[in-house]
Enzyme design. Structure first.
Site, short mmCIF file in Angstrom:
data_model
loop_
_atom_site.label_atom_id
_atom_site.label_comp_id
_atom_site.label_asym_id
_atom_site.label_seq_id
_atom_site.Cartn_x
_atom_site.Cartn_y
_atom_site.Cartn_z
N HIS A 114 1.47 1.74 -16.69
CA HIS A 114 0.16 2.25 -16.31
C HIS A 114 0.22 3.77 -16.19
O HIS A 114 1.30 4.35 -16.19
CB HIS A 114 -0.32 1.61 -14.99
CG HIS A 114 0.55 1.91 -13.82
ND1 HIS A 114 1.39 0.98 -13.25
CD2 HIS A 114 0.73 3.05 -13.10
CE1 HIS A 114 2.04 1.52 -12.24
NE2 HIS A 114 1.65 2.78 -12.12
P1 TYD Z 1 2.40 -3.04 -9.45
O1 TYD Z 1 1.37 -1.97 -9.64
O2 TYD Z 1 2.32 -4.23 -10.34
O3 TYD Z 1 3.86 -2.42 -9.54
P2 TYD Z 1 4.56 -1.66 -10.78
O4 TYD Z 1 3.81 -0.42 -11.01
O5 TYD Z 1 5.93 -1.37 -10.31
O6 TYD Z 1 4.58 -2.57 -11.95
O7 TYD Z 1 2.35 -3.52 -7.92
C1 TYD Z 1 2.87 -4.76 -7.51
C2 TYD Z 1 2.00 -5.31 -6.38
O8 TYD Z 1 2.10 -4.48 -5.22
C3 TYD Z 1 0.54 -5.39 -6.75
O9 TYD Z 1 0.03 -6.60 -6.22
C4 TYD Z 1 -0.10 -4.24 -5.99
C5 TYD Z 1 0.81 -4.06 -4.80
N1 TYD Z 1 0.92 -2.67 -4.32
C6 TYD Z 1 0.42 -2.34 -3.08
O10 TYD Z 1 -0.16 -3.18 -2.36
N2 TYD Z 1 0.55 -1.07 -2.63
C7 TYD Z 1 1.17 -0.12 -3.37
O11 TYD Z 1 1.29 1.04 -2.91
C8 TYD Z 1 1.69 -0.46 -4.67
C9 TYD Z 1 2.37 0.56 -5.53
C10 TYD Z 1 1.54 -1.75 -5.10
#
Ligand code: TYD
Length: 131
Positions: free
Chosen positions: A49
């Site tokens: 992303h």
């Molecule tokens: P995600 O964006 O999929 O992680 P990555 O970028 O590493 O692939 O996030 C995983 C899960 O965690 C998703 O359900 C959103 C949650 N999350 C939060 O609640 N707070 C945060 O600060 C972050 C980064 C993720």
């Protein structure tokens, strides 16, 4: 590409190592949020992303992983394996993380609270957004 390597001072002595991080000194923004990833299996690719506004610094506290960055014109892969090195990533950069070692702990310092509306999760949408 709008990224920067930040080297943190290591305050080491015979007892071990210590790194201190202070906002607006070693980190170029107010730190509103801290999160970390661990127990990530080696075949997994995380991230995938970009952010419209968020700035981040990524630090691999333990183990190693790869960070792939793409600003729409240039791509760059960085090996993260040093707990005294941070990678500063501005907004509008597509990022993916891969090749996590079993013991990898990846710390992220972020300039904003979590906001799903700040995410661009489709690569073509990202390219259109930054045009
Ligand atoms: P995600 O964006 O999929 O992680 P990555 O970028 O590493 O692939 O996030 C995983 C899960 O965690 C998703 O359900 C959103 C949650 N999350 C939060 O609640 N707070 C945060 O600060 C972050 C980064 C993720």
């Amino acid at each position: 590409m709008k990224i920067k390597r930040i080297l943190f001072d290591i305050h080491g002595d015979e007892r071990g190592q210590l790194v201190a991080i202070e906002e607006l000194k070693s980190i170029p923004f107010d730190i509103k949020r801290v999160y970390y990833m661990y127990n990530t299996t080696s075949k997994v690719i995380r991230g995938k992303h970009a952010h419209k506004k968020l700035q981040q610094v990524m630090i691999c506290l333990n183990g190693f992983c790869k960070l792939h960055l793409d600003d729409g014109e240039e791509k760059q892969t960085i090996d993260l394996n040093s707990p005294n090195e941070g990678i500063y990533i501005t907004n509008n950069i597509w990022r993916e993380m891969s090749d996590f070692s079993d013991d990898c702990v990846l710390l992220v310092l972020a300039s904003e609270y979590y906001d799903e509306n700040d995410y661009i999760r489709d690569y073509q949408d990202f390219l259109n957004y930054i045009k």
